[in-house]
Scaffold this active site. Structure first.
Site, PDB file in Angstrom:
ATOM      1  N   LYS A 117       0.855  -1.243  -0.169  1.00 12.71           N
ATOM      2  CA  LYS A 117       0.081  -0.071  -0.025  1.00 12.71           C
ATOM      3  C   LYS A 117       0.767   1.279  -0.116  1.00 12.71           C
ATOM      4  CE  LYS A 117      -4.489  -1.586   1.792  1.00 12.71           C
ATOM      5  NZ  LYS A 117      -5.484  -1.037   2.849  1.00 12.71           N
ATOM      6  N   LYS A 200      -5.284  -9.114  -6.601  1.00 11.66           N
ATOM      7  CA  LYS A 200      -6.463  -9.415  -5.916  1.00 11.66           C
ATOM      8  C   LYS A 200      -7.619  -8.399  -6.548  1.00 11.66           C
ATOM      9  CE  LYS A 200      -6.958  -7.436  -1.905  1.00 11.66           C
ATOM     10  NZ  LYS A 200      -7.298  -7.227  -0.394  1.00 11.66           N
ATOM     11  N   LYS A 203     -11.632  -3.118  -3.580  1.00 15.61           N
ATOM     12  CA  LYS A 203     -12.505  -2.034  -3.502  1.00 15.61           C
ATOM     13  C   LYS A 203     -11.864  -0.883  -4.233  1.00 15.61           C
ATOM     14  CE  LYS A 203     -14.435  -3.039   1.122  1.00 15.61           C
ATOM     15  NZ  LYS A 203     -14.015  -3.008   2.371  1.00 15.61           N
TER      16      LYS A 203
HETATM   17  P1  AMP Z   1     -11.364  -5.444   3.229  1.00 19.65           P
HETATM   18  O1  AMP Z   1     -12.142  -4.942   2.268  1.00 19.65           O
HETATM   19  O2  AMP Z   1      -9.763  -5.177   2.992  1.00 19.65           O
HETATM   20  O3  AMP Z   1     -11.492  -4.689   4.719  1.00 19.65           O
HETATM   21  O4  AMP Z   1     -11.441  -6.823   3.592  1.00 19.65           O
HETATM   22  C1  AMP Z   1     -12.376  -7.571   4.368  1.00 19.65           C
HETATM   23  C2  AMP Z   1     -12.287  -8.991   4.180  1.00 19.65           C
HETATM   24  O5  AMP Z   1     -12.397  -9.450   2.963  1.00 19.65           O
HETATM   25  C3  AMP Z   1     -10.833  -9.595   4.630  1.00 19.65           C
HETATM   26  O6  AMP Z   1     -11.063 -10.894   5.358  1.00 19.65           O
HETATM   27  C4  AMP Z   1     -10.230  -9.941   3.354  1.00 19.65           C
HETATM   28  O7  AMP Z   1      -9.438 -10.967   3.348  1.00 19.65           O
HETATM   29  C5  AMP Z   1     -11.564 -10.150   2.637  1.00 19.65           C
HETATM   30  N1  AMP Z   1     -11.106  -9.973   0.868  1.00 19.65           N
HETATM   31  C6  AMP Z   1     -11.232  -8.858   0.463  1.00 19.65           C
HETATM   32  N2  AMP Z   1     -10.748  -8.755  -0.719  1.00 19.65           N
HETATM   33  C7  AMP Z   1     -10.811 -10.171  -1.082  1.00 19.65           C
HETATM   34  C8  AMP Z   1     -10.601 -11.085  -2.236  1.00 19.65           C
HETATM   35  N3  AMP Z   1      -9.954 -10.519  -3.440  1.00 19.65           N
HETATM   36  N4  AMP Z   1     -10.717 -12.335  -2.132  1.00 19.65           N
HETATM   37  C9  AMP Z   1     -10.822 -12.921  -0.810  1.00 19.65           C
HETATM   38  N5  AMP Z   1     -11.228 -12.205   0.354  1.00 19.65           N
HETATM   39  C10 AMP Z   1     -10.945 -10.836   0.172  1.00 19.65           C
END
Ligand code: AMP
Ligand code: TRP
Length: 339
Positions: A117, A200, A203
């Protein structure tokens, strides 16, 4: 290894830093729902994590409600799980500070998500972004959580949580904090970007075409899968044939996760299928699974006061668990309390 001296308890969280994606749904929320009822479950909207990068204040409040709506629409039930947003429970920040004094700078320097990041801009990012994994450890350990369902990208942070617990326990000669187990299983541990199978799905990617948002309508979902990047080969006859084909593997894994099955079973259903067959089938499946959730999210978002009420009740319940654990931590550390 699971710590057997602590009552099984699940904690996990999602940042309200943009709309929910299919990666959040399959890698996190769907699995949160699967654990509900099996043990005590606590799910948080981690708004204090979101502000480690700039968030527009109005948008932050709106996104906090949207993540909560996603939880509810996907099947989390406030009478079975504690649902709340992090900033309403001040103990997260308080324990986070104590853990800032336990974690070592050398440990933080090894966090790959920070390196990714911050990139070449490491001098300019917030101090909060650097300290973020120690706040995450506080989120988890404040509830003595034993199990943390997350996507693959969070594994290193849960391991750091174990290191922090172990160092705290060692330094203060106690066994107060558990060794938390990351729960990373199933076909959706890492959902990839639809335009680049080596990245990956997130968002914050540049183009909306690279991700499926939980609020996308049927037409958008179909269009995004139709335009998803693939190689020219049809699907293989066996799952081994996906090994060096990241985009193909991703679409098969998405199908498997949506359909509660395995990539092997998907390949057995579509052996040697061309993309002209598989992509529309995947789009139909995704619409069938996601449309009811996005409709329910929209309905919930029409009544923000009701979401706020649910988060307030959840915050009270969270505080009731967190505050005694924080007080005991203060006692262990020797921070004087007058009451
Ligand atoms: P975040 O949006 O970064 O707060 O992620 C929240 C949860 O979603 C975490 O457990 C991440 O590991 C999971 N997550 C986010 N993006 C992915 C993705 N592309 N594939 C699998 N899990 C994801
Ligand atoms: N760091 C996680 C992410 O970016 C979100 C998070 C914060 C979290 N605190 C947590 C996940 C505690 C699990 C447990 O995805």
């Amino acid at each position: 290894m699971t710590d057997t001296t602590f009552t099984p308890r699940v904690f996990s969280g999602i940042k309200p830093s943009g709309g929910l994606t299919l990666g959040n749904y399959l890698g996190a929320i769907k699995r949160f729902v699967g654990m509900q009822g099996q043990m005590e479950t606590i799910y948080c909207v981690v708004d204090m994590h979101a502000i480690t990068v700039w968030q527009d204040p109005k948008e932050l409040a709106n996104m906090t409600r949207e993540v909560a709506a996603g939880y509810l629409a996907a099947g989390l039930d406030p009478s079975q799980s504690i649902l709340f947003n992090q900033s309403q429970v001040a103990a997260h920040a308080e324990l986070g500070w104590i853990f800032n004094c336990v974690a070592r700078v050398g440990w933080m320097n090894r966090m790959t998500q920070f390196k990714d990041k911050a990139g070449s801009n490491a001098e300019k990012v917030s101090l909060g972004l650097y300290a973020y994994p120690s706040l995450m450890a506080a989120d988890i350990l404040l509830y003595h959580a034993t199990h943390v369902p997350v996507g693959e990208d969070q594994k290193q942070h849960v391991e750091l949580t174990r290191d922090i617990a172990a160092k705290f326990n060692h330094d203060y000669k106690t066994d107060f904090f558990p060794m938390t187990t990351p729960v990373i299983e199933g076909p959706a541990m890492r959902i990839m970007n639809l335009r680049d199978g080596t990245k990956k799905m997130s968002k914050s990617g540049e183009s909306d075409m690279e991700r499926i948002n939980m609020t996308d309508d049927a037409d958008k979902i179909a269009k995004k899968f139709k335009k998803a990047k693939t190689d020219p080969e049809p699907l293989p006859e066996t799952v081994e044939g996906l090994a060096d084909r990241p985009e193909a593997r991703n679409l098969v894994e998405i199908y498997a996760a949506l359909d509660d099955t395995t990539p092997e079973a998907v390949i057995a259903q579509y052996p040697g299928a061309g993309w002209g067959t598989f992509k529309p089938a995947l789009a139909d499946l995704a619409v069938a699974k996601l449309a009811p959730i996005s409709e329910e999210m929209a309905r919930l978002m029409d009544d923000p006061a009701e979401i706020d009420r649910i988060l307030a009740v959840g915050s009270d319940k969270a505080r009731a668990i967190a505050e005694p654990i924080l007080k005991k931590t203060y006692d262990i550390v020797g921070l004087l309390r007058s009451s």
